[in-house]
Design a protein around this motif. Structure first.
Motif, mmCIF file in Angstrom:
data_model
loop_
_atom_site.group_PDB
_atom_site.id
_atom_site.type_symbol
_atom_site.label_atom_id
_atom_site.label_comp_id
_atom_site.label_asym_id
_atom_site.label_seq_id
_atom_site.Cartn_x
_atom_site.Cartn_y
_atom_site.Cartn_z
ATOM 1 N N ALA A 21 0.813 -1.214 0.000
ATOM 2 C CA ALA A 21 0.000 0.000 0.000
ATOM 3 C C ALA A 21 0.848 1.266 0.000
ATOM 4 O O ALA A 21 0.298 2.364 0.074
ATOM 5 N N SER A 29 -2.560 4.036 3.330
ATOM 6 C CA SER A 29 -1.180 3.565 3.376
ATOM 7 C C SER A 29 -0.656 3.421 4.799
ATOM 8 O O SER A 29 0.438 2.915 4.998
ATOM 9 N N ALA A 35 -5.669 -0.336 4.441
ATOM 10 C CA ALA A 35 -4.654 -0.738 3.460
ATOM 11 C C ALA A 35 -5.001 -2.087 2.856
ATOM 12 O O ALA A 35 -4.850 -2.296 1.647
#
Length: 125
Positions: A21, A29, A35
């Motif tokens: 991610a 992220s 993610a």
């Protein structure tokens, strides 16, 4: 019975997802749950994209072969049938490459396909 701790496995799994991610914006992220959703979705798109890429390239090759066939007064379907009768086993990718880069070679192949169609025994009724 000893207590089973999954510390390392869980951490490795999460690090792997977060690494995939990397580059996503914001929460996607940084936080594992978000993610994971984003990465699964992205991997799904990537899988589909690989299938679409094959389809798109095959279409492109057929268009290029057809254009070269028309220059040699043939239709694509006639050309492919003539190739099979002549015993020429070239795939569409290489035929399209020849059609673009070596038109004179393609003309020779097309003439062989035409000859094979003309020499085919006609069915009697």
């Amino acid at each position: 019975m000893p207590r089973a701790k999954r510390g390392n496995k869980r951490l490795e799994k999460r690090k792997k997802i977060l690494a995939l991610a990397k580059g996503y914006r914001g929460t996607k992220s940084k936080l594992y749950r978000s993610a994971k959703e984003s990465v699964e979705r992205a991997l799904n798109f990537a899988y589909t994209g690989r299938k679409l890429k094959k389809r798109d390239f095959r279409k492109l090759w057929i268009v290029r072969i057809n254009a070269a066939c028309r220059l040699n007064d043939m239709k694509y379907s006639q050309f492919m049938h003539g190739l099979s009768l002549a015993g020429i086993d070239l795939d569409r990718k290489s035929l399209a490459d020849i059609a673009v880069k070596q038109p004179e070679t393609f003309t020779a192949i097309a003439s062989q396909a035409k000859a094979a169609i003309d020499n085919k025994p006609q069915p009697t009724a």
